[in-house]
Design a protein around this motif. Structure first.
Motif, PDB file in Angstrom:
ATOM      1  N   VAL A 263      -9.187   3.870  -5.331  1.00  0.00           N
ATOM      2  CA  VAL A 263      -9.690   2.489  -5.262  1.00  0.00           C
ATOM      3  C   VAL A 263      -8.521   1.527  -5.178  1.00  0.00           C
ATOM      4  O   VAL A 263      -7.601   1.569  -6.002  1.00  0.00           O
ATOM      5  CB  VAL A 263     -10.527   2.141  -6.516  1.00  0.00           C
ATOM      6  N   SER A 264      -8.546   0.662  -4.168  1.00  0.00           N
ATOM      7  CA  SER A 264      -7.556  -0.408  -4.064  1.00  0.00           C
ATOM      8  C   SER A 264      -8.125  -1.676  -4.669  1.00  0.00           C
ATOM      9  O   SER A 264      -9.214  -2.111  -4.287  1.00  0.00           O
ATOM     10  CB  SER A 264      -7.249  -0.713  -2.596  1.00  0.00           C
ATOM     11  N   VAL A 265      -7.357  -2.260  -5.595  1.00  0.00           N
ATOM     12  CA  VAL A 265      -7.763  -3.558  -6.113  1.00  0.00           C
ATOM     13  C   VAL A 265      -6.874  -4.616  -5.487  1.00  0.00           C
ATOM     14  O   VAL A 265      -5.653  -4.468  -5.437  1.00  0.00           O
ATOM     15  CB  VAL A 265      -7.626  -3.626  -7.648  1.00  0.00           C
ATOM     16  N   GLN A 266      -7.494  -5.661  -5.010  1.00  0.00           N
ATOM     17  CA  GLN A 266      -6.729  -6.757  -4.418  1.00  0.00           C
ATOM     18  C   GLN A 266      -7.123  -8.087  -5.044  1.00  0.00           C
ATOM     19  O   GLN A 266      -8.150  -8.209  -5.703  1.00  0.00           O
ATOM     20  CB  GLN A 266      -6.965  -6.789  -2.901  1.00  0.00           C
ATOM     21  N   ASP A 267      -6.257  -9.049  -4.827  1.00  0.00           N
ATOM     22  CA  ASP A 267      -6.498 -10.414  -5.289  1.00  0.00           C
ATOM     23  C   ASP A 267      -7.521 -11.056  -4.342  1.00  0.00           C
ATOM     24  O   ASP A 267      -7.344 -11.018  -3.120  1.00  0.00           O
ATOM     25  CB  ASP A 267      -5.142 -11.154  -5.237  1.00  0.00           C
ATOM     26  N   ALA A 268      -8.581 -11.624  -4.892  1.00  0.00           N
ATOM     27  CA  ALA A 268      -9.636 -12.192  -4.053  1.00  0.00           C
ATOM     28  C   ALA A 268      -9.081 -13.209  -3.061  1.00  0.00           C
ATOM     29  O   ALA A 268      -9.661 -13.433  -1.997  1.00  0.00           O
ATOM     30  CB  ALA A 268     -10.720 -12.835  -4.921  1.00  0.00           C
ATOM     31  N   GLY A 269      -7.937 -13.792  -3.387  1.00  0.00           N
ATOM     32  CA  GLY A 269      -7.326 -14.767  -2.478  1.00  0.00           C
ATOM     33  C   GLY A 269      -6.588 -14.120  -1.322  1.00  0.00           C
ATOM     34  O   GLY A 269      -6.190 -14.810  -0.380  1.00  0.00           O
TER      35      GLY A 269
ATOM     36  N   GLY B 292       0.783  -1.238   0.000  1.00  0.00           N
ATOM     37  CA  GLY B 292       0.000   0.000   0.000  1.00  0.00           C
ATOM     38  C   GLY B 292       0.814   1.286   0.000  1.00  0.00           C
ATOM     39  O   GLY B 292       0.232   2.371   0.042  1.00  0.00           O
ATOM     40  N   SER B 293       2.137   1.192  -0.093  1.00  0.00           N
ATOM     41  CA  SER B 293       2.901   2.437   0.013  1.00  0.00           C
ATOM     42  C   SER B 293       2.765   3.311  -1.243  1.00  0.00           C
ATOM     43  O   SER B 293       2.965   4.520  -1.180  1.00  0.00           O
ATOM     44  CB  SER B 293       4.374   2.166   0.345  1.00  0.00           C
ATOM     45  N   GLY B 294       2.395   2.720  -2.361  1.00  0.00           N
ATOM     46  CA  GLY B 294       2.130   3.524  -3.568  1.00  0.00           C
ATOM     47  C   GLY B 294       0.923   4.424  -3.344  1.00  0.00           C
ATOM     48  O   GLY B 294       0.921   5.610  -3.687  1.00  0.00           O
ATOM     49  N   LEU B 295      -0.092   3.848  -2.735  1.00  0.00           N
ATOM     50  CA  LEU B 295      -1.328   4.586  -2.446  1.00  0.00           C
ATOM     51  C   LEU B 295      -1.058   5.696  -1.432  1.00  0.00           C
ATOM     52  O   LEU B 295      -1.500   6.840  -1.605  1.00  0.00           O
ATOM     53  CB  LEU B 295      -2.342   3.588  -1.879  1.00  0.00           C
ATOM     54  N   ILE B 296      -0.307   5.343  -0.391  1.00  0.00           N
ATOM     55  CA  ILE B 296       0.035   6.337   0.640  1.00  0.00           C
ATOM     56  C   ILE B 296       0.842   7.471   0.008  1.00  0.00           C
ATOM     57  O   ILE B 296       0.594   8.652   0.263  1.00  0.00           O
ATOM     58  CB  ILE B 296       0.833   5.663   1.791  1.00  0.00           C
ATOM     59  N   GLY B 297       1.784   7.091  -0.862  1.00  0.00           N
ATOM     60  CA  GLY B 297       2.624   8.084  -1.515  1.00  0.00           C
ATOM     61  C   GLY B 297       1.809   9.059  -2.353  1.00  0.00           C
ATOM     62  O   GLY B 297       1.975  10.279  -2.265  1.00  0.00           O
ATOM     63  N   MET B 298       0.902   8.544  -3.153  1.00  0.00           N
ATOM     64  CA  MET B 298       0.105   9.436  -4.018  1.00  0.00           C
ATOM     65  C   MET B 298      -0.807  10.348  -3.215  1.00  0.00           C
ATOM     66  O   MET B 298      -0.986  11.522  -3.529  1.00  0.00           O
ATOM     67  CB  MET B 298      -0.713   8.612  -5.008  1.00  0.00           C
ATOM     68  N   TRP B 299      -1.379   9.782  -2.170  1.00  0.00           N
ATOM     69  CA  TRP B 299      -2.247  10.578  -1.286  1.00  0.00           C
ATOM     70  C   TRP B 299      -1.439  11.730  -0.684  1.00  0.00           C
ATOM     71  O   TRP B 299      -1.881  12.874  -0.656  1.00  0.00           O
ATOM     72  CB  TRP B 299      -2.789   9.630  -0.215  1.00  0.00           C
TER      73      TRP B 299
ATOM     74  N   LEU C   2      -4.233   3.024   5.325  1.00  0.00           N
ATOM     75  CA  LEU C   2      -4.858   2.731   4.025  1.00  0.00           C
ATOM     76  C   LEU C   2      -6.376   2.888   4.095  1.00  0.00           C
ATOM     77  O   LEU C   2      -6.999   3.483   3.202  1.00  0.00           O
ATOM     78  CB  LEU C   2      -4.485   1.313   3.564  1.00  0.00           C
ATOM     79  N   VAL C   3      -6.963   2.369   5.156  1.00  0.00           N
ATOM     80  CA  VAL C   3      -8.412   2.492   5.343  1.00  0.00           C
ATOM     81  C   VAL C   3      -8.797   3.977   5.405  1.00  0.00           C
ATOM     82  O   VAL C   3      -9.759   4.412   4.764  1.00  0.00           O
ATOM     83  CB  VAL C   3      -8.858   1.763   6.637  1.00  0.00           C
ATOM     84  N   ARG C   4      -8.002   4.744   6.141  1.00  0.00           N
ATOM     85  CA  ARG C   4      -8.292   6.181   6.276  1.00  0.00           C
ATOM     86  C   ARG C   4      -8.257   6.876   4.908  1.00  0.00           C
ATOM     87  O   ARG C   4      -9.120   7.708   4.594  1.00  0.00           O
ATOM     88  CB  ARG C   4      -7.262   6.799   7.225  1.00  0.00           C
ATOM     89  N   ILE C   5      -7.242   6.531   4.102  1.00  0.00           N
ATOM     90  CA  ILE C   5      -7.119   7.170   2.781  1.00  0.00           C
ATOM     91  C   ILE C   5      -8.315   6.840   1.897  1.00  0.00           C
ATOM     92  O   ILE C   5      -8.903   7.711   1.252  1.00  0.00           O
ATOM     93  CB  ILE C   5      -5.798   6.730   2.101  1.00  0.00           C
ATOM     94  N   LEU C   6      -8.692   5.562   1.885  1.00  0.00           N
ATOM     95  CA  LEU C   6      -9.840   5.173   1.050  1.00  0.00           C
ATOM     96  C   LEU C   6     -11.105   5.901   1.518  1.00  0.00           C
ATOM     97  O   LEU C   6     -11.881   6.403   0.699  1.00  0.00           O
ATOM     98  CB  LEU C   6     -10.040   3.658   1.073  1.00  0.00           C
ATOM     99  N   LYS C   7     -11.299   5.965   2.833  1.00  0.00           N
ATOM    100  CA  LYS C   7     -12.517   6.618   3.366  1.00  0.00           C
ATOM    101  C   LYS C   7     -12.485   8.127   3.116  1.00  0.00           C
ATOM    102  O   LYS C   7     -13.478   8.713   2.691  1.00  0.00           O
ATOM    103  CB  LYS C   7     -12.674   6.317   4.856  1.00  0.00           C
ATOM    104  N   GLU C   8     -11.330   8.743   3.386  1.00  0.00           N
ATOM    105  CA  GLU C   8     -11.194  10.200   3.235  1.00  0.00           C
ATOM    106  C   GLU C   8     -11.480  10.649   1.802  1.00  0.00           C
ATOM    107  O   GLU C   8     -12.039  11.719   1.562  1.00  0.00           O
ATOM    108  CB  GLU C   8      -9.777  10.615   3.641  1.00  0.00           C
ATOM    109  N   THR C   9     -11.087   9.810   0.840  1.00  0.00           N
ATOM    110  CA  THR C   9     -11.252  10.223  -0.563  1.00  0.00           C
ATOM    111  C   THR C   9     -12.566   9.717  -1.160  1.00  0.00           C
ATOM    112  O   THR C   9     -12.838   9.942  -2.336  1.00  0.00           O
ATOM    113  CB  THR C   9     -10.085   9.705  -1.434  1.00  0.00           C
TER     114      THR C   9
END
Lengths: 393, 393
Positions: A260-266, A233-240, A300-307
């Motif tokens: 939006v974070s995309v993850q592998d269902a597994g 998740g550091s890419g997401l944190i970095g862009m934020w 990460l949760v905070r970033i997704l919620k904040e945006t």
């Protein structure tokens, strides 16, 4: 540095990046000073690399910069009219065109520059693959010996890449957190510097440049949605962080994109942390998204919620289909990059993305790196003309 | 278009690129018009792709441009002090960071744009590999069906790449000229458009942008020597043309760099044509340099002579060593790119390159594309701490 959880400040540190409260410490800058020299006009004539934003990168001496041409990757427009997706515009940020074939080059350029600045001789990382090969290349360039630890099922070409850059390369039974312990041991016993995700200050700062570039390449506007494949998740944190810094400097005024974070269902800890149940039907594939315990899930949760963003899971079958589709459009996508296309389709279907939205996908890695030498039996081997008639008719 | 041999002019043609005298016809532009809009200042704010030089590219309508982010690749500086090479400066032009992982993307972006402009539905090429995968990607993006013909021993990952971009992919017994005949047959029988080297006008023009970029990235100066791996030679022809065009526009004033062609000792027709005997000790490897009969050998000889350059042959062992050396400096080089480093060492040893020279090497392709899945047996697989002690002590 400032804590993302409690807000406390402390002096810059090469290796203390977790606050006493447990939050992540991120680098702070003199924004007033940066605003004066890092103007839109000034950077236009600077080098086409992450170092065009040097005022907002933590390396003090330019002689210590270890650069292999990372950053300023193309943002290509996708012609989606034929598909009829109910969305206004789609771009792909072509992170696979970084040196070492992935966005990890950005973070490692900064992290290894910091290692050089402090005179480190050894650097180590546990990685699903791409961070390891990026460390190997940048450390090699800087004359620092890299030690990399990869999961047993890491794609063979990435293992080969680490070796070709001169890294001492080990495979470890288990997943990324299992190999993490080896790095800790080496740190204690052999004096290795760790460049693991969120364990030093450089990598987030380097990845931040994806956000700067996106804004600059779009003419200092932002898309309404960013879809990003998420492991640590550091890419997401970095862009934020980048978007907030640009806002502080008055260089952008758009609201932050819904991230939006995309993850592998597994393996989708962030989807779970966002409160959604995921039925695990298959083991996760050996990709950068397979990170069962991200270092700072709370942030990460905070970033997704904040945006106003969200986390979604896609299946292996959806990723495979997306990879084929992007290939037929001329884009070599990794499973992680393909997952963002799969995510886009899903979010359009759900109606979460609509016809007013402009969307940027991140193809974080080159598809080639996951390639297996194919069985060539399926490819016709011609030796005379008649065969050509038969095969093309 | 102008003939490079007899100087005659004729109107632009999509497929007639050989003069009645046998010379190659290259595209001409209204240079006076181009000078007005393609100023140094104007292009600075244009997109980081080959299309920043659109005035000197032959595509008329911008809607027909097929772009995947090609060009504006990094020019990275090599720190050669430690090696003690008797040369002033060395840079590497990182052509492996193009989409499809090679410089061939430049030519195919222009060639496929021209195909789109003329409404072609099928395109074909015989190639040692990289031109094929580039055609596959650009044709895929443009909705044109690609047919590609590869030698039997083409690196498997490149075969896979062609398939992933949706090309109808064939292997052919023999070398590149043997597969050329299949394309000619398809052209006659099925109406395929050929994009073979020097058989259409776009590819040379696209590759020309390497010369434009080099000049612009060096601040409108030129190095004294360029070392370029040479197969069909259209990259060399393109850069030579670029430098002449920039001179005509008054954008550069330096003399042309001495252009050096590096070839595989097992297949070095240009070295022979330059009057030097090569003892063939080994079969040529399956790389882009394996072109026994370049389409316009005469023009290549003229360029090398006109610029005071030369052609040299390097052995497989020298290429292998160069690839390892570049790897340890963080650069993933293809055999072709590594050959330029081997050539540099050789020319320094000979004294042909000296301490006044500034040299640019071209890493034309990503090393990954030639990768084989390694036998992972050689990479330690750790399952407990004691093993780490043993392996690192």
């Amino acid at each position: 540095m400032a804590c993302t959880r409690c807000g406390n400040h402390q002096a810059f540190s090469y290796d203390r990046v977790t606050c006493t409260c447990g939050g992540s410490l991120l680098v702070e800058y003199d924004m007033e000073f940066a605003s004066k020299t890092m103007t839109k006009m000034a950077i236009q004539s600077r080098s086409a690399s992450i170092w065009r934003y040097k005022e907002l990168l933590p390396v003090t001496s330019s002689e210590d910069i270890v650069s292999l041409g990372e950053g300023w990757t193309p943002l290509t427009y996708m012609d989606i009219q034929a598909i009829g997706l109910p969305v206004s515009h789609v771009w792909i940020k072509r992170e696979e065109l970084n040196p070492t074939g992935s966005f990890k080059a950005r973070g490692m350029s900064v992290a290894v520059s910091l290692l050089k600045e402090r005179g480190a001789r050894y650097a180590a990382v546990s990685s699903n693959g791409n961070a390891a090969s990026a460390l190997a290349a940048y450390a090699g360039c800087a004359g620092i010996q890299a030690y990399v630890f990869l999961p047993e099922d890491c794609p063979p070409l990435i293992v080969q890449e680490c070796l070709s850059y001169g890294a001492r390369t080990f495979r470890v039974k288990g997943l990324i957190q299992d190999s993490g312990q080896w790095v800790e041991v080496g740190k204690q016993l052999f004096g290795w510097s760790t460049v693991a995700t969120m364990k030093e200050p450089g990598r987030v700062e380097g990845k931040k440049t994806m956000g700067f570039e996106l804004a600059e390449q779009m003419g200092w506007k932002l898309p309404s949605v960013i879809i990003y494949p998420t492991g640590g998740g550091s890419g997401l944190i970095g862009m934020w962080k980048a978007f907030h810094e640009l806002k502080q400097m008055g260089m952008i005024s758009d609201p932050l994109p819904r991230m939006v974070s995309v993850q592998d269902a597994g393996c989708s800890p962030l989807v779970t942390a966002m409160g959604k149940h995921v039925t695990v039907l298959e083991a996760p594939a050996a990709t950068g998204m397979r990170v069962p315990r991200p270092p700072d899930l709370g942030l990460l949760v905070r970033i997704l919620k904040e945006t106003g963003g969200k986390a979604i899971a896609v299946s292996q079958a959806e990723i495979d289909a997306a990879q084929r589709n992007l290939g037929y459009r001329g884009v070599s996508s990794s499973p992680e990059g393909a997952a963002t296309w799969a995510g886009l389709l899903k979010l359009c279907e759900e109606g979460w993305i609509g016809s007013d939205d402009s969307v940027v996908l991140f193809n974080t890695c080159h598809g080639l790196k996951y390639g297996k030498s194919p069985g060539l039996e399926s490819v016709p081997l011609l030796s005379n003309l008649n065969e050509l008639f038969n095969k093309t008719s």
